[in-house]
Scaffold this motif. Structure first.
Motif, short mmCIF file in Angstrom:
data_model
loop_
_atom_site.label_atom_id
_atom_site.label_comp_id
_atom_site.label_asym_id
_atom_site.label_seq_id
_atom_site.Cartn_x
_atom_site.Cartn_y
_atom_site.Cartn_z
N UNK A 1 9.22 15.65 -0.63
CA UNK A 1 9.97 16.82 -1.10
C UNK A 1 10.83 16.43 -2.30
N UNK A 2 11.33 15.20 -2.28
CA UNK A 2 12.17 14.74 -3.38
C UNK A 2 11.42 14.61 -4.70
N UNK A 3 10.09 14.54 -4.64
CA UNK A 3 9.35 14.48 -5.91
C UNK A 3 9.18 15.88 -6.47
N UNK A 4 9.65 16.90 -5.72
CA UNK A 4 9.51 18.28 -6.16
C UNK A 4 8.05 18.64 -6.39
N UNK B 1 -1.53 11.27 -9.71
CA UNK B 1 -1.57 12.37 -8.76
C UNK B 1 -0.20 12.99 -8.57
N UNK B 2 0.80 12.11 -8.46
CA UNK B 2 2.18 12.59 -8.29
C UNK B 2 2.63 13.33 -9.54
N UNK B 3 2.25 12.80 -10.69
CA UNK B 3 2.63 13.46 -11.93
C UNK B 3 2.03 14.85 -12.03
N UNK B 4 0.86 15.05 -11.42
CA UNK B 4 0.23 16.37 -11.42
C UNK B 4 0.83 17.29 -10.36
N UNK B 5 1.87 16.84 -9.68
CA UNK B 5 2.54 17.70 -8.72
C UNK B 5 1.99 17.61 -7.31
N UNK B 6 1.27 16.54 -7.01
CA UNK B 6 0.73 16.41 -5.65
C UNK B 6 1.58 15.46 -4.81
N UNK B 7 1.60 15.74 -3.50
CA UNK B 7 2.25 14.84 -2.55
C UNK B 7 1.26 14.57 -1.45
N UNK B 8 1.14 13.35 -1.03
CA UNK B 8 0.12 12.99 -0.04
C UNK B 8 0.76 12.25 1.12
N UNK B 9 0.93 12.97 2.21
CA UNK B 9 1.48 12.36 3.42
C UNK B 9 0.31 11.75 4.19
N UNK B 10 0.26 10.42 4.22
CA UNK B 10 -0.93 9.75 4.76
C UNK B 10 -0.93 9.79 6.28
N UNK B 11 -2.11 9.59 6.87
CA UNK B 11 -2.21 9.66 8.33
C UNK B 11 -1.55 8.45 8.99
N UNK B 12 -1.48 7.32 8.25
CA UNK B 12 -0.92 6.11 8.82
C UNK B 12 0.46 5.89 8.21
N UNK C 1 -7.45 12.33 -12.60
CA UNK C 1 -6.44 11.58 -11.83
C UNK C 1 -7.04 10.25 -11.40
N UNK C 2 -6.45 9.18 -11.88
CA UNK C 2 -7.04 7.87 -11.57
C UNK C 2 -6.13 6.97 -10.76
N UNK C 3 -4.93 7.42 -10.46
CA UNK C 3 -4.04 6.60 -9.64
C UNK C 3 -3.11 7.54 -8.89
N UNK C 4 -2.53 7.07 -7.79
CA UNK C 4 -1.56 7.90 -7.08
C UNK C 4 -0.42 8.34 -8.01
N UNK C 5 -0.06 7.46 -8.93
CA UNK C 5 1.00 7.78 -9.88
C UNK C 5 0.64 9.03 -10.67
N UNK D 1 0.83 -1.21 0.00
CA UNK D 1 0.00 0.00 0.00
C UNK D 1 0.87 1.26 0.00
N UNK D 2 1.93 1.24 0.80
CA UNK D 2 2.83 2.40 0.80
C UNK D 2 3.45 2.58 -0.57
N UNK D 3 3.79 1.47 -1.23
CA UNK D 3 4.38 1.55 -2.56
C UNK D 3 3.38 2.17 -3.54
N UNK D 4 2.13 1.73 -3.45
CA UNK D 4 1.11 2.24 -4.36
C UNK D 4 0.91 3.73 -4.15
N UNK D 5 0.82 4.15 -2.88
CA UNK D 5 0.58 5.57 -2.60
C UNK D 5 1.82 6.41 -2.88
N UNK D 6 2.96 5.77 -3.09
CA UNK D 6 4.16 6.50 -3.48
C UNK D 6 4.32 6.53 -5.00
N UNK D 7 3.26 6.13 -5.68
CA UNK D 7 3.27 6.24 -7.13
C UNK D 7 3.84 5.03 -7.84
N UNK D 8 4.10 3.96 -7.09
CA UNK D 8 4.55 2.73 -7.73
C UNK D 8 3.31 1.92 -8.09
N UNK D 9 3.21 1.53 -9.33
CA UNK D 9 2.04 0.77 -9.74
C UNK D 9 2.22 -0.69 -9.29
#
Lengths: 333, 501
Positions: free
Chosen positions: B412-415, B327-338, B321-325, A206-214
């Motif tokens: 931050x590293x994803x700019x 989302x990241x490409x659009x310049x977003x960063x999501x620090x999750x609660x867990x 935006x259909x995947x976190x990937x 899950x962490x991998x997915x949310x970090x943009x890894x498919x």
């Protein structure tokens, strides 16, 4: 610091030491064991399990399992048999291509079952797949054993380098190819982004997915790679035995491969395991089999011994981790 | 005979390379609510584990009601009357409430190998009732919320006649209402003469609940005082060993152009017509109760969850935006609660986790560019003040605050341009909190857009330029630092369903 480093190194080479010890014991037990030709035999016998273990390793790193590896390899072999007998195709290139496509496709299917159809654990899906493939292997060749494959197909499994007739049996080509593949694996797993992603998906999908890894794509790739390695193993199997035997699909290829990986340091929990450890694991298993055969022990004893070795390897690994933790505690005092 | 229920004298516990607790002393009186506070890594968990027999200390002695004890395992501690409700509950969700309560002391029918469920259900119901929970004890534990599951743990403690119940951050995963109920229960336990060791990061709770508070720092006892002799500042300075000039180092930056606009976002049963915008150079706070749909909103925006309808614009341009990937490409960063479950690969190194989101960009040809990665990791570690022996340390070994900084470093590293921080300071100590706020300030100053979801109102009020309040998947209203007075009452009223203005 130095002793710590030493211990670390010792921990890493422990399986290797066990292998050396096994060599010494077997050499003392029978003089037939430590001969050049028998050594080459062991390498030859390691190749198939080594290739299938490489298939299993990446899957284990992602915290998965692929029980269909052996059946997949045999199906790949039988597909070539079918093309030859039912369609009269003898073009080696076509046969080899179909073999590889079959293997990769089955692996790809395993990946799809896991990711897109959300089957809970690959244990279930690949166990089902194993049975399907066993049946398919029998079906495509109408339960017959197929022989007389063209030389280019059997080349990989049957060739030996530097062979001297009546003397040195030669270095098996299949083992050399195995080592080359392992070197590629080493760089792939340790030095490439995709390789590291495989470890990360295994550690926390899950962490991998949310970090943009498919994660889905990574898993599909991993199972396809597993299938690809099975198809290479199929070529070696056909080369070594000169036949495609569908009933071999139930041989314990899968458990042998799991054993090699676990002996080599992989874990069912994922995120762990190296290709060189796996090589030692695979060598260990074929050495035990070889030695016991030379000692004229029955296959029943061989099964028992290998089973015990697996349990011992995991036990040693677990104990070592606990001892290290304890040593650290004591050192802190 | 001693006046104390539990007394620790000079207790020291060592771990590989560190002394986790040094010469610790602690006195708990019978029937008092005793607060325990300290930064992460201050030794609170070690203290709890020593008290519950999980860890065996090397030096010092523990007395219970004046008798010297030395626990060899958790069972012995339980027999002596010490129970603990851990932050991560030990509940078997598929078993009934009764089964959970009786998990290690089931009652058999007289002279029979079978369980006496009639009696067990009866007792379980009674105990739960005494804790203020009139619930069906035959139902699966997992079908109840966190609040009730926690009560089941407390019931277990009550049933073994615990004299001291340790509660480790009991409110961290509870909603406002559940916290209230918990406090009521804790007070009623006190009336029954049970002592409570209440471990918390939330100062307000300690002041509201505790008779006395003990502060720990660096594994040592710093002070124990009656709560009414203490205030916020004195507690914080005792914890961090220095005075924090400002708990919320808010800076005023000039908001820039619109960075993110969300229009009519809908998701069946979760989100209802959510519309808002966020600007460059500002911190937009999202307040609301647990489960109000704040996390869900941003999971949808970031591409982690699908949604049913709505439009998202980034820098004025419509995006899908259909995947976190994506989302990241659009310049977003999501620090999750867990952070452990969703932010980090705990078994991998700090170095690998720092490049988790941009591995492909750290390569030279086919292979990793090790030099570039090393340099990046070193930069992150010194910039974000990540405390780690080396970049190759396994992330799971770091403290919560440092783990959180690794997650921030990863993003931050994803700019990225838009930073969504979901509960960025949950479970991290006061010092690390300030460091996280400073990082947010740095991002804002660099013209980035920062969105902060938080359940801690002081944090929302202290750091946000604008605040959006959500309730039950809807946006209830918006407040601006410039034009409105930001205070807890207004925000809480909106979160509970009142109107803003």
């Amino acid at each position: 610091m130095k002793t710590k480093k030493m211990k670390e190194i010792l921990g890493k080479v422990a399986p290797l030491l066990a292998l050396v010890l096994l060599f010494i014991i077997l050499s003392l037990a029978t003089e037939k064991f430590f001969t050049l030709n028998n050594m080459m035999n062991i390498l030859r016998q390691t190749a198939v399990n080594g290739l299938i273990s490489a298939a299993m390793l990446v899957v284990l790193i992602t915290a998965g399992i692929d029980l269909s590896v052996g059946a997949n390899a045999i199906l790949c072999a039988c597909m070539m048999g079918m093309l030859k007998t039912s369609f009269g195709i003898t073009n080696s290139l076509v046969l080899i291509l179909v073999c590889i496509i079959t293997g990769v496709f089955i692996g790809f299917l395993n990946g799809i079952l896991l990711t897109k159809m959300h089957l809970p654990h690959p244990f279930v899906s690949t166990l089902g797949m194993k049975n399907v493939l066993c049946g398919l292997a029998l079906f495509v060749v109408s339960t017959k054993t197929i022989s007389d494959f063209p030389a280019a197909v059997t080349f990989l499994g049957s060739s030996n380098l530097f062979k001297v007739s009546g003397g040195f049996s030669g270095i098996p080509l299949c083992f050399i190819v195995l080592i080359l593949i392992y070197i590629v694996y080493h760089f792939f797993l340790n030095k490439t982004a995709l390789g590291r992603m495989i470890y990360c998906v295994g550690g926390n999908p899950e962490a991998a997915r949310l970090s943009g890894i498919n994660s889905d794509n990574i898993l599909i790739f991993v199972y396809s790679l597993s299938g690809f390695m099975c198809s290479i193993a199929a070529l070696v199997i056909v080369g070594r035995s000169a036949v495609a035997n569908p009933s071999a699909a139930i041989s314990p290829y899968d458990t042998d491969a799991i054993a090699a990986c676990i002996i080599g340091g992989a874990s069912f929990m994922g995120g762990k395991g190296t290709i060189w450890g796996t090589l030692i694991g695979a060598l260990m298993i074929s050495t035990i089999r070889n030695g016991l055969t030379l000692l004229n022990t029955s296959s029943s004893v061989q099964y028992i011994v290998i089973g015990l070795v697996i349990i011992a390897a995991v036990f040693i690994d677990v104990t070592r981790t606990r001892m290290e933790a304890k040593a650290k505690r004591l050192a802190a005092k | 005979m001693s006046n104390y229920l539990v007394e620790l004298k000079g207790v020291t516990k060592r771990f590989p390379g560190v002394v986790a607790m040094r010469n610790m002393s602690l006195q708990i009186r019978p029937g008092e609510i005793h607060g325990l506070i300290g930064e992460n890594g201050a030794g609170k968990s070690t203290l709890i584990k020593v008290l519950t027999g999980v860890h065996i200390p090397e030096e010092g002695s523990i007395y219970i009601e004046g008798n010297k004890v030395s626990f060899k395992n958790p069972n012995e501690a339980a027999t002596a009357g010490i129970a603990c409700v851990y932050q991560e509950l030990n509940i078997v969700k598929l078993l009934s409430v009764t089964d959970n309560i009786f998990i290690n002391k089931a009652i058999n029918k007289k002279g029979s190998p079978f369980l006496d469920y009639t009696k067990m259900h009866e007792i379980a119901h009674e105990v739960m009732l005494s804790l203020g929970q009139d619930i069906a004890v035959k139902k699966e534990c997992g079908s109840y919320g966190m609040g009730i599951q926690q009560m089941v743990e407390i019931a277990k403690a009550v049933l073994i006649d615990a004299k001291l119940i340790i509660m480790d951050e009991p409110t961290s995963s509870l909603g406002e209402k559940e916290v209230e109920q918990l406090m009521k229960t804790v007070r009623s336990l006190k009336e029954k003469g049970i002592a409570i060791l209440f471990v918390s990061h939330k100062l307000e709770e300690l002041f509201e609940l505790c008779d006395r508070v003990t502060v720990m720092r660096d594994g040592e006892h710093i002070l124990t005082k009656n709560t009414d002799e203490l205030d916020n500042d004195s507690l914080i300075s005792a914890m961090v060993g220095r005075t924090l000039d400002n708990q919320y180092p808010k800076i005023e930056a000039e908001p820039g152009a619109e960075a993110l606009r969300v229009e009519h976002l809908n998701s069946a049963g979760v989100l209802r017509d959510v519309s808002f915008h966020a600007n460059h150079g500002e911190i937009l706070g999202f307040a609301g109760l647990v489960g109000a749909g704040r996390t869900e909103t941003f999971r949808a925006v970031f591409g982690a969850d699908p949604y049913d309808g709505g439009e998202i614009y980034i820098n004025g341009e419509k995006v899908v935006i259909k995947s976190p990937k994506a989302g990241i490409r659009c310049g977003m960063a999501f620090l999750t609660e867990d952070r452990k479950g969703q932010g980090l690969v705990l078994s991998q190194s700090v170095r690998t986790n720092l490049i988790l989101s941009n591995m492909r960009r750290c390569t030279k040809g086919l292979f990793f560019d090790e030099k570039q990665i090393d340099q990046l990791a070193e930069e992150n570690i010194s910039d974000l003040k990540i405390k780690t022996p080396t970049a190759d340390e396994v992330v799971g070994q770091l403290s919560g605050g440092n783990q959180q900084k690794v997650v921030i470093g990863k993003w931050i590293n994803t700019n990225a341009d838009i930073y969504i921080f979901d509960e960025p300071t949950r479970g991290i100590d006061v010092g690390a909190k300030v460091e996280v706020y400073n990082i947010m300030n740095r991002l804002v100053r660099a013209g980035k857009c920062v969105i902060m979801i938080s359940s801690e109102l002081p944090e929302i009020i202290g750091m946000s330029d604008r605040v959006i309040v959500m309730r039950e998947g809807r946006i209830m209203g918006e407040l601006s630092r410039k034009t409105d007075v930001l205070n807890q009452e207004i925000i809480m009223k909106a979160a509970w369903g009142g109107e803003i203005r």
